[in-house]
Design a protein around this motif. Structure first.
Motif, PDB file in Angstrom:
ATOM      1  N   PRO A   6      25.143   0.836  -2.444  1.00  0.00           N
ATOM      2  CA  PRO A   6      23.857   0.122  -2.416  1.00  0.00           C
ATOM      3  C   PRO A   6      23.619  -0.659  -3.702  1.00  0.00           C
ATOM      4  N   ASP A   7      22.683  -1.613  -3.626  1.00  0.00           N
ATOM      5  CA  ASP A   7      22.301  -2.367  -4.810  1.00  0.00           C
ATOM      6  C   ASP A   7      21.539  -1.474  -5.783  1.00  0.00           C
ATOM      7  N   SER A   8      21.412  -1.931  -7.008  1.00  0.00           N
ATOM      8  CA  SER A   8      20.630  -1.225  -8.019  1.00  0.00           C
ATOM      9  C   SER A   8      19.271  -1.900  -8.171  1.00  0.00           C
ATOM     10  N   ILE A   9      18.299  -1.148  -8.670  1.00  0.00           N
ATOM     11  CA  ILE A   9      16.969  -1.706  -8.910  1.00  0.00           C
ATOM     12  C   ILE A   9      16.417  -1.146 -10.212  1.00  0.00           C
ATOM     13  N   VAL A  10      15.413  -1.830 -10.742  1.00  0.00           N
ATOM     14  CA  VAL A  10      14.635  -1.320 -11.864  1.00  0.00           C
ATOM     15  C   VAL A  10      13.340  -0.775 -11.293  1.00  0.00           C
ATOM     16  N   TRP A  18       9.933   7.252  -4.349  1.00  0.00           N
ATOM     17  CA  TRP A  18      10.657   7.400  -3.088  1.00  0.00           C
ATOM     18  C   TRP A  18      10.547   6.120  -2.255  1.00  0.00           C
ATOM     19  N   TYR A  19       9.362   5.486  -2.327  1.00  0.00           N
ATOM     20  CA  TYR A  19       9.153   4.253  -1.552  1.00  0.00           C
ATOM     21  C   TYR A  19      10.040   3.134  -2.076  1.00  0.00           C
ATOM     22  N   GLN A  20      10.071   2.966  -3.390  1.00  0.00           N
ATOM     23  CA  GLN A  20      10.893   1.907  -3.963  1.00  0.00           C
ATOM     24  C   GLN A  20      12.371   2.117  -3.648  1.00  0.00           C
ATOM     25  N   VAL A  21      12.805   3.367  -3.737  1.00  0.00           N
ATOM     26  CA  VAL A  21      14.206   3.669  -3.444  1.00  0.00           C
ATOM     27  C   VAL A  21      14.509   3.406  -1.971  1.00  0.00           C
ATOM     28  N   SER A  22      13.598   3.820  -1.089  1.00  0.00           N
ATOM     29  CA  SER A  22      13.841   3.623   0.342  1.00  0.00           C
ATOM     30  C   SER A  22      13.895   2.143   0.686  1.00  0.00           C
ATOM     31  N   GLN A  23      13.040   1.336   0.065  1.00  0.00           N
ATOM     32  CA  GLN A  23      13.034  -0.087   0.355  1.00  0.00           C
ATOM     33  C   GLN A  23      14.278  -0.785  -0.195  1.00  0.00           C
ATOM     34  N   SER A  24      14.725  -0.366  -1.381  1.00  0.00           N
ATOM     35  CA  SER A  24      15.943  -0.938  -1.939  1.00  0.00           C
ATOM     36  C   SER A  24      17.150  -0.593  -1.078  1.00  0.00           C
ATOM     37  N   LEU A  25      17.234   0.677  -0.671  1.00  0.00           N
ATOM     38  CA  LEU A  25      18.360   1.094   0.164  1.00  0.00           C
ATOM     39  C   LEU A  25      18.278   0.440   1.538  1.00  0.00           C
ATOM     40  N   ARG A  26      17.065   0.281   2.053  1.00  0.00           N
ATOM     41  CA  ARG A  26      16.874  -0.389   3.340  1.00  0.00           C
ATOM     42  C   ARG A  26      17.397  -1.822   3.273  1.00  0.00           C
ATOM     43  N   ALA A  27      17.043  -2.535   2.199  1.00  0.00           N
ATOM     44  CA  ALA A  27      17.510  -3.912   2.041  1.00  0.00           C
ATOM     45  C   ALA A  27      19.026  -3.970   1.941  1.00  0.00           C
ATOM     46  N   ARG A  58      15.754  12.561  -1.287  1.00  0.00           N
ATOM     47  CA  ARG A  58      15.680  13.151   0.054  1.00  0.00           C
ATOM     48  C   ARG A  58      14.501  12.569   0.825  1.00  0.00           C
ATOM     49  N   GLN A  59      13.380  12.363   0.139  1.00  0.00           N
ATOM     50  CA  GLN A  59      12.202  11.776   0.787  1.00  0.00           C
ATOM     51  C   GLN A  59      12.477  10.328   1.198  1.00  0.00           C
ATOM     52  N   ALA A  60      13.189   9.586   0.345  1.00  0.00           N
ATOM     53  CA  ALA A  60      13.530   8.200   0.676  1.00  0.00           C
ATOM     54  C   ALA A  60      14.453   8.144   1.882  1.00  0.00           C
ATOM     55  N   LEU A  61      15.432   9.045   1.941  1.00  0.00           N
ATOM     56  CA  LEU A  61      16.359   9.068   3.069  1.00  0.00           C
ATOM     57  C   LEU A  61      15.659   9.456   4.366  1.00  0.00           C
ATOM     58  N   LYS A  62      14.676  10.354   4.269  1.00  0.00           N
ATOM     59  CA  LYS A  62      13.933  10.748   5.466  1.00  0.00           C
ATOM     60  C   LYS A  62      13.178   9.554   6.040  1.00  0.00           C
ATOM     61  N   SER A  95       6.325  -4.007  -4.135  1.00  0.00           N
ATOM     62  CA  SER A  95       7.543  -4.152  -4.914  1.00  0.00           C
ATOM     63  C   SER A  95       8.360  -5.334  -4.411  1.00  0.00           C
ATOM     64  N   VAL A  96       9.138  -5.933  -5.325  1.00  0.00           N
ATOM     65  CA  VAL A  96      10.011  -7.029  -4.930  1.00  0.00           C
ATOM     66  C   VAL A  96      11.017  -6.546  -3.903  1.00  0.00           C
ATOM     67  N   ASP A  97      11.490  -5.311  -4.043  1.00  0.00           N
ATOM     68  CA  ASP A  97      12.467  -4.797  -3.095  1.00  0.00           C
ATOM     69  C   ASP A  97      11.880  -4.632  -1.702  1.00  0.00           C
ATOM     70  N   ALA A  98      10.567  -4.417  -1.611  1.00  0.00           N
ATOM     71  CA  ALA A  98       9.944  -4.381  -0.291  1.00  0.00           C
ATOM     72  C   ALA A  98      10.012  -5.744   0.379  1.00  0.00           C
ATOM     73  N   ILE A  99       9.837  -6.798  -0.418  1.00  0.00           N
ATOM     74  CA  ILE A  99       9.929  -8.148   0.129  1.00  0.00           C
ATOM     75  C   ILE A  99      11.351  -8.442   0.574  1.00  0.00           C
ATOM     76  N   VAL A 100      12.319  -8.032  -0.236  1.00  0.00           N
ATOM     77  CA  VAL A 100      13.720  -8.230   0.136  1.00  0.00           C
ATOM     78  C   VAL A 100      14.026  -7.491   1.423  1.00  0.00           C
ATOM     79  N   ALA A 101      13.549  -6.249   1.542  1.00  0.00           N
ATOM     80  CA  ALA A 101      13.796  -5.468   2.755  1.00  0.00           C
ATOM     81  C   ALA A 101      13.141  -6.107   3.965  1.00  0.00           C
ATOM     82  N   GLN A 102      11.945  -6.652   3.766  1.00  0.00           N
ATOM     83  CA  GLN A 102      11.227  -7.309   4.865  1.00  0.00           C
ATOM     84  C   GLN A 102      12.042  -8.472   5.425  1.00  0.00           C
ATOM     85  N   GLN A 103      12.740  -9.180   4.537  1.00  0.00           N
ATOM     86  CA  GLN A 103      13.423 -10.401   4.943  1.00  0.00           C
ATOM     87  C   GLN A 103      14.870 -10.164   5.365  1.00  0.00           C
TER      88      GLN A 103
END
Length: 248
Positions: A6-10, A18-27, A58-62, A95-103
């Motif tokens: 997966p990509d890395s994020i700050v 957990w939300y930021q991690v889930s969105q980054s991994l989702r993207a 674990r919460q992000a993966l769930k 988060s920016v990663d949420a926008i990336v995941a959305q798109q």
């Protein structure tokens, strides 16, 4: 078996980790190439990659499992679902990663790109420019081929000079600007409204004229407050919904 990388994020400490991690991994999952491995690293490896606790990971993966993007098998590991239906509801927490995941996560066709005068309705965003670079893309469901949304971007010329149009058929503009061009993104403002499909949108999305659509406008700023990109995306109203969660 090689694991998916997966990509890395700050991480932003003002938002749930957990939300930021889930969105980054989702993207990362939705933007993966067909030849990429389906197996994810272990919880411990992912936690180390993102710099969070195993409990947070674990919460992000769930979250991703509940969405149907991954399946988890005891002793075998965690795997990306290769044929997942995309275009699920998106939760935006800023988060920016949420926008990336959305798109992310669609088959993307670049319909056209070039230069154009700044549209009058966008003049306030580009007061120092007379001309911007434009990009128009159509996104379709990978499995069914059904068109789901079409997007237009207006980008500062000096940034567009470093954008490879081929990258926009693989990644969202936000990701290209941040990770390829190296733009210093400070914030993105989102506006979502209900509209009726005009002739162009009805034709591109294969919906009846004047049928309901979701109209998204995203304005991307750098850390100095200068607008880098304005995006307008028209979503089929029967395929997308937006949920905004506000934490106290």
């Amino acid at each position: 078996m090689t694991s998916f990388a997966p990509d890395s994020i700050v991480l932003n400490r003002k938002l749930p980790l957990w939300y930021q991690v889930s969105q980054s991994l989702r993207a990362s999952i939705l933007g993966r190439r067909p030849q990429d491995p389906l197996r994810l690293p272990t919880e411990e490896q992912l936690a180390g990659h993102y710099g969070v606790s195993v409990l947070t990971m674990r919460q992000a993966l769930k979250e991703l499992e509940d969405e149907g993007l991954i399946t988890r098998h005891r002793r075998r590991g965690t795997f990306i679902e290769p044929h997942v239906r995309r275009g699920a509801p998106v939760r935006l927490l800023g988060s920016v990663d949420a926008i990336v995941a959305q798109q992310s996560g669609m088959v993307t066709e670049l319909l056209d790109h070039g230069k154009a005068a700044v549209p009058p309705e966008l003049a306030e965003h580009f007061p120092d420019l007379g001309e911007v670079a434009t990009y128009h893309r159509l996104r379709s469901d990978e499995k069914t081929g059904e068109p789901t949304n079409h997007a237009r971007n207006w980008v500062r010329p000096e940034l567009a000079a470093r954008v490879d149009p081929a990258d926009l058929e693989q990644w969202p503009m936000t990701k290209v600007l941040r990770d390829v061009v190296g733009a210093d993104i400070g914030r993105i403002t989102d506006t979502v409204s209900a509209r009726l499909a005009n002739p162009e949108t009805a034709r591109l999305l294969d919906v009846p004229l004047l049928s309901p659509i979701l109209h998204y406008t995203g304005v991307t700023y750098d850390t100095d407050g200068r607008v880098l990109d304005v995006a307008e995306i028209h979503y089929r109203g029967d395929r997308f919904s937006f949920t905004v969660t506000l934490d106290a």
